[in-house]
Design a protein around this motif. Structure first.
Motif, mmCIF file in Angstrom:
data_model
loop_
_atom_site.group_PDB
_atom_site.id
_atom_site.type_symbol
_atom_site.label_atom_id
_atom_site.label_comp_id
_atom_site.label_asym_id
_atom_site.label_seq_id
_atom_site.Cartn_x
_atom_site.Cartn_y
_atom_site.Cartn_z
ATOM 1 N N PHE A 348 0.839 -1.198 0.000
ATOM 2 C CA PHE A 348 0.000 0.000 0.000
ATOM 3 C C PHE A 348 0.873 1.247 0.000
ATOM 4 O O PHE A 348 1.938 1.289 0.630
ATOM 5 N N THR A 349 0.413 2.268 -0.712
ATOM 6 C CA THR A 349 1.043 3.580 -0.708
ATOM 7 C C THR A 349 -0.036 4.611 -0.414
ATOM 8 O O THR A 349 -1.029 4.711 -1.147
ATOM 9 N N ALA A 350 0.133 5.338 0.674
ATOM 10 C CA ALA A 350 -0.893 6.294 1.078
ATOM 11 C C ALA A 350 -0.310 7.247 2.119
ATOM 12 O O ALA A 350 0.786 7.038 2.647
ATOM 13 N N SER A 351 -1.081 8.302 2.404
ATOM 14 C CA SER A 351 -0.701 9.269 3.423
ATOM 15 C C SER A 351 -1.954 9.653 4.199
ATOM 16 O O SER A 351 -2.986 9.984 3.598
ATOM 17 N N PHE A 352 -1.864 9.617 5.530
ATOM 18 C CA PHE A 352 -3.010 9.927 6.377
ATOM 19 C C PHE A 352 -2.607 10.943 7.438
ATOM 20 O O PHE A 352 -1.495 10.917 7.936
ATOM 21 N N ASP A 353 -3.552 11.821 7.778
ATOM 22 C CA ASP A 353 -3.324 12.731 8.906
ATOM 23 C C ASP A 353 -4.601 12.934 9.719
ATOM 24 O O ASP A 353 -4.674 12.524 10.870
ATOM 25 N N VAL A 354 -5.641 13.525 9.122
ATOM 26 C CA VAL A 354 -6.867 13.800 9.860
ATOM 27 C C VAL A 354 -7.917 12.719 9.650
ATOM 28 O O VAL A 354 -9.002 12.779 10.232
ATOM 29 N N GLU A 355 -7.622 11.714 8.826
ATOM 30 C CA GLU A 355 -8.603 10.681 8.519
ATOM 31 C C GLU A 355 -8.917 9.827 9.743
ATOM 32 O O GLU A 355 -8.044 9.570 10.575
ATOM 33 N N SER A 356 -10.171 9.382 9.831
ATOM 34 C CA SER A 356 -10.558 8.419 10.858
ATOM 35 C C SER A 356 -10.083 7.036 10.428
ATOM 36 O O SER A 356 -9.705 6.825 9.273
ATOM 37 N N ILE A 357 -10.136 6.068 11.350
ATOM 38 C CA ILE A 357 -9.703 4.719 11.007
ATOM 39 C C ILE A 357 -10.614 4.119 9.941
ATOM 40 O O ILE A 357 -10.166 3.329 9.100
ATOM 41 N N ASP A 358 -11.887 4.479 9.945
ATOM 42 C CA ASP A 358 -12.811 3.993 8.917
ATOM 43 C C ASP A 358 -12.418 4.542 7.548
ATOM 44 O O ASP A 358 -12.423 3.815 6.542
ATOM 45 N N GLN A 359 -12.028 5.806 7.488
ATOM 46 C CA GLN A 359 -11.600 6.405 6.221
ATOM 47 C C GLN A 359 -10.298 5.772 5.736
ATOM 48 O O GLN A 359 -10.079 5.630 4.531
ATOM 49 N N VAL A 360 -9.437 5.376 6.679
ATOM 50 C CA VAL A 360 -8.191 4.706 6.308
ATOM 51 C C VAL A 360 -8.500 3.390 5.601
ATOM 52 O O VAL A 360 -7.935 3.081 4.535
ATOM 53 N N PHE A 361 -9.408 2.602 6.147
ATOM 54 C CA PHE A 361 -9.737 1.310 5.542
ATOM 55 C C PHE A 361 -10.498 1.481 4.229
ATOM 56 O O PHE A 361 -10.359 0.647 3.318
ATOM 57 N N LYS A 362 -11.263 2.531 4.095
ATOM 58 C CA LYS A 362 -11.915 2.795 2.815
ATOM 59 C C LYS A 362 -10.866 3.107 1.745
ATOM 60 O O LYS A 362 -11.034 2.747 0.572
ATOM 61 N N THR A 363 -9.790 3.769 2.148
ATOM 62 C CA THR A 363 -8.696 4.049 1.210
ATOM 63 C C THR A 363 -8.001 2.755 0.809
ATOM 64 O O THR A 363 -7.671 2.555 -0.369
ATOM 65 N N PHE A 364 -7.762 1.868 1.772
ATOM 66 C CA PHE A 364 -7.154 0.577 1.458
ATOM 67 C C PHE A 364 -8.023 -0.214 0.474
ATOM 68 O O PHE A 364 -7.509 -0.954 -0.372
ATOM 69 N N ASN A 365 -9.326 -0.058 0.591
ATOM 70 C CA ASN A 365 -10.255 -0.803 -0.259
ATOM 71 C C ASN A 365 -10.099 -0.458 -1.732
ATOM 72 O O ASN A 365 -10.473 -1.233 -2.606
ATOM 73 N N VAL A 366 -9.569 0.733 -2.001
ATOM 74 C CA VAL A 366 -9.346 1.124 -3.395
ATOM 75 C C VAL A 366 -8.305 0.215 -4.039
ATOM 76 O O VAL A 366 -8.402 -0.137 -5.220
ATOM 77 N N THR A 367 -7.285 -0.192 -3.255
ATOM 78 C CA THR A 367 -6.226 -1.060 -3.763
ATOM 79 C C THR A 367 -6.590 -2.536 -3.631
ATOM 80 O O THR A 367 -6.339 -3.327 -4.542
ATOM 81 N N TYR A 368 -7.187 -2.896 -2.511
ATOM 82 C CA TYR A 368 -7.483 -4.306 -2.239
ATOM 83 C C TYR A 368 -8.843 -4.374 -1.563
ATOM 84 O O TYR A 368 -8.998 -3.935 -0.429
ATOM 85 N N GLU A 369 -9.809 -4.918 -2.249
ATOM 86 C CA GLU A 369 -11.146 -5.003 -1.684
ATOM 87 C C GLU A 369 -11.152 -5.992 -0.523
ATOM 88 O O GLU A 369 -10.741 -7.143 -0.654
ATOM 89 N N MET A 370 -11.623 -5.523 0.616
ATOM 90 C CA MET A 370 -11.617 -6.373 1.809
ATOM 91 C C MET A 370 -12.929 -6.200 2.569
ATOM 92 O O MET A 370 -13.579 -5.162 2.509
ATOM 93 N N GLU A 371 -13.270 -7.238 3.290
ATOM 94 C CA GLU A 371 -14.456 -7.195 4.131
ATOM 95 C C GLU A 371 -14.008 -6.999 5.569
ATOM 96 O O GLU A 371 -13.218 -7.782 6.108
ATOM 97 N N TYR A 372 -14.496 -5.943 6.192
ATOM 98 C CA TYR A 372 -14.083 -5.655 7.565
ATOM 99 C C TYR A 372 -15.241 -5.057 8.358
ATOM 100 O O TYR A 372 -16.200 -4.508 7.804
ATOM 101 N N LYS A 373 -15.142 -5.173 9.670
ATOM 102 C CA LYS A 373 -16.125 -4.595 10.583
ATOM 103 C C LYS A 373 -15.386 -3.818 11.661
ATOM 104 O O LYS A 373 -14.344 -4.250 12.149
ATOM 105 N N ILE A 374 -15.934 -2.662 12.013
ATOM 106 C CA ILE A 374 -15.363 -1.843 13.070
ATOM 107 C C ILE A 374 -16.313 -1.851 14.258
ATOM 108 O O ILE A 374 -17.440 -1.356 14.160
#
Length: 382
Positions: A348-374
Motif C-alpha cells: 500500500f502507498t498512502a498518506s493519512f493525517d486527519v482521517e478516521s480509522i474507517d476512512q483509512v480502511f476505505k482508502t485501502f479498499n481502493v487497492t485491495y477489496e476487503m471485508e471488515y467490521k469496526i
C-alpha cells in the motif's frame, strides 16, 4: 517457574526492561491476591541473597512449612539453607504489616486509565500526566526536579550535585504523543506506545544515557565531553549533538535510526564503542538493524516517511499490510484482527493525517477489496 515469575525476579534484580517493569506493576495493583503473591516472591528473593550459596527459591519457601524436613533434625551446625528459610519466614511476617498498608493504599488510589500518560519515579511511585495539566516532579528530599508545561515535561539542571543517577520513566500510550525536555537541554518527542527511561539529572563524570522502547525524535544538546547514548536493548546510538529519529518497537523486526542533521554512530549494544565496530551515519541516511540476523544496513532514507509522525501523519510507500497493522494500532489506539492472510503481503502507498480509522480502511479498499467490521476500537478483517 512461570513466565510471570521470571519477569518478577528480573524486576527485583533490576534487570527488567521498562515494558516488563510496567507489566509487573500493573499485575501487582490489579488484585489483592497478586499483591500478596508479589511480596511472597520478594521475600524469597531477598532470602536467596543471604549467605554465600544460592538456594532454590521455591524449595526454600515451601520448606519452611515442612516439619518433616530431615535437615530440621540435624542438631549440629545449622545449614545456610535453613537460615535462609528462617529469613524468608521473618520477612513474610514483617511484610504482613507492609502488605496491609499497601492494600489500603491501592484501594484508595485512583484507577489509572489504560490510555493515560504515565510517569514512574525512581522509588516506584506512579503519577498520571494529564494532557494540558500541571505536574511537579520532586525527589525524596522535596527538591523540584521538573515540571509539566502543557504537552511537555521539563527537567532543569537545578545546580545540585548528584553522586548517583536517578531515573524516571515516561510511558506514552497508543493514540498519543508527548514532549520531554531533559536536564541537559535535549528535546525528545515520544511517539505512541513508547517508553523512555532517563536520568532526572546527568552526571558530569558519565555519558548521557537513556533507554528507549518504541519510537522517539531526539534533538540532542551538544556536549563534546559527554556523548549522548540511546540504548534500545540490542542497539546503541551514540551522538554528541544532533537531530535523529529512532524507532525500536519490541514487536518490530527492524530498529531504524534516521539522521536529520549532524552525525551519529550506531553499534551493537553488546560491544564497547569503537570507531571500528560502529556505523557512522550522514544526514539523509538511515541505519536499519535486523533483529533476526543481527546485521546493520545503511541506506538513503525517505525522511518524511520516518519523521512525519511528529505532525500527526502516517506516510506509507509500498509497505506490506502486515507491517502497517501495528503502525495503525499505535496511531489510532485500536486492535486489528486480520483473518485474511493473503492480505499480509499486499503493498500500500498512502498518506493519512486527519482521517478516521474507517476512512483509512476505505482508502485501502481502493487497492485491495476487503471485508471488515469496526466495533468500537476493534477492527476485524474477514
Amino acid at each position: 517457574m512461570t513466565m510471570l515469575d521470571q519477569k518478577i525476579y528480573k524486576y527485583l534484580r533490576g534487570t527488567a526492561t521498562s515494558k516488563e517493569e510496567k507489566e509487573v506493576q500493573d499485575w501487582i495493583v490489579s488484585s489483592d491476591q497478586n499483591a500478596e503473591r508479589f511480596f511472597e516472591i520478594k521475600a524469597k528473593y531477598v532470602a536467596s541473597t543471604l549467605g554465600d550459596t544460592d538456594v532454590d527459591l521455591d524449595a526454600s519457601y515451601h520448606g519452611i512449612f515442612n516439619t518433616n524436613n530431615p535437615t530440621s533434625r540435624n542438631r549440629g551446625r545449622i545449614p545456610g539453607t535453613i537460615l535462609k528459610s528462617a529469613a524468608v519466614l521473618a520477612i513474610l511476617v514483617g511484610l504482613g504489616f507492609i502488605f496491609r498498608d499497601v492494600i489500603i493504599d491501592s484501594r484508595t488510589a485512583p484507577i489509572i486509565p489504560g490510555d493515560a500518560i504515565i510517569l514512574q519515579l525512581e522509588n516506584g511511585n506512579i503519577e498520571v500526566i494529564s494532557e494540558g495539566g500541571a505536574t511537579k516532579v520532586v525527589d525524596t528530599e522535596g527538591i523540584v526536579l521538573g515540571a509539566q508545561q502543557g504537552s511537555q515535561l521539563i527537567y532543569k539542571n537545578n545546580g545540585t550535585s548528584k553522586k548517583e543517577l536517578i531515573y524516571n520513566t515516561l510511558t506514552v500510550p497508543y493514540g498519543k504523543r508527548f514532549d520531554l525536555l531533559l536536564s541537559d537541554g535535549t528535546e525528545v518527542t515520544l511517539n505512541s506506545g513508547t517508553s523512555l527511561k532517563y536520568p532526572v539529572q546527568f552526571l558530569k563524570t558519565k555519558n548521557r544515557q537513556v533507554f528507549l522502547d518504541g519510537e522517539a525524535f531526539f534533538n540532542v544538546a551538544k556536549d563534546s565531553v559527554n556523548p549522548f547514548i540511546v540504548n534500545t536493548n540490542e542497539l546503541n546510538v551514540r551522538v554528541l549533538g544532533t537531530k535523529f529519529n529512532l524507532s525500536s518497537y519490541p514487536e518490530d523486526q527492524f530498529v531504524n535510526t534516521t539522521l536529520i542533521e549532524g552525525s551519529v554512530s550506531v553499534y551493537n549494544e553488546r560491544d564497547t564503542f569503537d570507531s571500528s565496530n560502529a556505523f557512522l551515519l550522514e544526514p539523509g541516511f538511515k541505519a536499519e538493524w535486523n533483529k533476526n540476523n543481527k546485521q546493520i544496513l545503511v541506506e538513503e532514507a525517505d525522511i518524511a516517511m520516518h519523521t512525519d509522525w511528529l505532525n500527526g501523519k502516517i506516510i506509507l510507500r509500498h509497505v506490506p499490510f502486515k507491517n502497517i497493522v501495528k503502525k495503525l494500532e499505535r496511531h489510532y489506539n485500536v486492535d486489528i484482527v486480520n483473518n485474511n492472510p493473503e492480505l499480509n503481503d499486499e503493498l500500500f502507498t498512502a498518506s493519512f493525517d486527519v482521517e478516521s480509522i474507517d476512512q483509512v480502511f476505505k482508502t485501502f479498499n481502493v487497492t485491495y477489496e476487503m471485508e471488515y467490521k469496526i466495533n468500537d476500537r476493534q477492527i476485524i478483517i474477514n
